[in-house]
Motif scaffolding. Structure first.
Motif, mmCIF file in Angstrom:
data_model
loop_
_atom_site.group_PDB
_atom_site.id
_atom_site.type_symbol
_atom_site.label_atom_id
_atom_site.label_comp_id
_atom_site.label_asym_id
_atom_site.label_seq_id
_atom_site.Cartn_x
_atom_site.Cartn_y
_atom_site.Cartn_z
ATOM 1 N N UNK A 139 0.657 -1.081 0.293
ATOM 2 C CA UNK A 139 -0.061 -0.107 -0.042
ATOM 3 C C UNK A 139 1.327 1.408 -0.348
ATOM 4 N N UNK A 140 1.774 1.024 0.696
ATOM 5 C CA UNK A 140 2.739 2.592 0.499
ATOM 6 C C UNK A 140 3.687 2.494 -0.466
ATOM 7 N N UNK A 141 3.843 1.674 -1.418
ATOM 8 C CA UNK A 141 4.312 1.135 -2.266
ATOM 9 C C UNK A 141 3.586 2.035 -3.937
ATOM 10 N N UNK A 142 2.336 1.863 -3.344
ATOM 11 C CA UNK A 142 0.741 1.997 -4.450
ATOM 12 C C UNK A 142 1.019 3.727 -4.222
ATOM 13 N N UNK A 143 0.631 4.536 -2.734
ATOM 14 C CA UNK A 143 0.636 5.522 -2.881
ATOM 15 C C UNK A 143 1.777 6.506 -3.209
ATOM 16 N N UNK A 144 3.133 6.151 -3.123
ATOM 17 C CA UNK A 144 4.499 6.501 -4.004
ATOM 18 C C UNK A 144 4.856 6.771 -4.848
ATOM 19 N N UNK A 145 4.394 5.179 -5.630
ATOM 20 C CA UNK A 145 5.053 5.112 -6.807
ATOM 21 C C UNK A 145 3.551 4.727 -8.061
ATOM 22 N N UNK A 146 2.818 4.836 -7.030
ATOM 23 C CA UNK A 146 1.520 4.918 -8.631
ATOM 24 C C UNK A 146 0.457 5.867 -8.406
ATOM 25 N N UNK A 147 0.434 5.882 -7.556
ATOM 26 C CA UNK A 147 -1.326 7.010 -6.630
ATOM 27 C C UNK A 147 -0.704 8.757 -6.803
ATOM 28 N N UNK A 148 0.854 9.147 -7.183
ATOM 29 C CA UNK A 148 0.752 10.622 -6.881
ATOM 30 C C UNK A 148 1.390 10.560 -8.293
ATOM 31 N N UNK A 149 2.290 9.314 -9.206
ATOM 32 C CA UNK A 149 2.325 9.814 -10.808
ATOM 33 C C UNK A 149 0.817 9.580 -11.590
ATOM 34 N N UNK A 150 0.288 8.678 -10.899
ATOM 35 C CA UNK A 150 -0.876 8.815 -11.642
ATOM 36 C C UNK A 150 -2.147 9.927 -11.539
ATOM 37 N N UNK A 151 -2.045 10.577 -10.173
ATOM 38 C CA UNK A 151 -2.212 12.026 -10.100
ATOM 39 C C UNK A 151 -2.001 13.519 -10.840
ATOM 40 N N UNK A 152 -0.687 13.373 -10.995
ATOM 41 C CA UNK A 152 -0.063 14.247 -11.925
ATOM 42 C C UNK A 152 -0.379 13.783 -13.563
ATOM 43 N N UNK A 153 -0.175 12.817 -13.581
ATOM 44 C CA UNK A 153 -1.005 11.972 -14.989
ATOM 45 C C UNK A 153 -2.441 12.190 -15.603
ATOM 46 N N UNK A 154 -3.448 12.237 -14.452
ATOM 47 C CA UNK A 154 -4.623 12.821 -15.037
ATOM 48 C C UNK A 154 -4.925 13.962 -14.812
ATOM 49 N N UNK A 155 -4.524 14.859 -13.846
ATOM 50 C CA UNK A 155 -3.588 16.080 -13.864
ATOM 51 C C UNK A 155 -3.601 17.040 -15.264
#
Length: 167
Positions: A139-155
């Protein structure tokens, strides 16, 4: 004839010098040349590492359970890991759409952030598999290396399509 008298490569004394076309910016060309393939390769490596977690998740789930565990405890722990992995795959889909549509393909600063996130994410997820660590760590890896870059991509995608503004 005036051009024959001056020679082929000479210009008349009062004529302005010939203008050369502007040179391509070497920094921008080299950035696109290396960042785009690097982003694709690191994203692919991170995706493959996450897919491998699906097949080896039993070791990670058991690492987070007590020595004597019930079937219900195992199922809840496995469901937690599968949920994190499923969300990761959704975010990869968003990133692939943004990348292959060209919206974020040539945003150099954005690509650099994505490359760092996917490279470190790939390494961390690989170690997660090899070491058989506690499933909650994903879940930590998900938050740091998937969710944050995914939010930047979606933005970026929303900025380019809805607002019609590139930043």
């Amino acid at each position: 004839n005036n051009s024959q008298r001056l020679g082929a490569g000479r210009r008349p004394s009062g004529a302005p010098p010939a203008r050369r076309p502007p040179a391509a910016r070497p920094c921008a060309m080299s950035s696109a040349r290396y960042l785009v393939p690097a982003r694709f390769i690191t994203m692919l490596g991170h995706f493959i590492a996450c897919m491998l977690v699906f097949w080896s998740r039993g070791d990670n789930v058991r690492a987070g359970l007590p020595l004597q565990y019930s079937e219900d405890q195992y199922m809840r722990a496995e469901a937690s890991l599968v949920t994190a992995l499923s969300l990761t795959m959704v975010i990869f889909l968003i990133q692939i759409v943004g990348f292959w549509s060209g919206i974020t393909m040539f945003a150099h600063g954005h690509n650099f952030v994505q490359i760092i996130a996917h490279a470190v994410g790939c390494i961390c997820v690989s170690l997660f598999i090899v070491e058989g660590t506690h499933y909650v760590l994903y879940w930590l890896f998900f938050a740091l290396f998937s969710a944050v870059p995914g939010a930047l991509e979606l933005g970026r995608i929303l900025s380019a399509t809805v607002i019609r503004k590139q930043f």
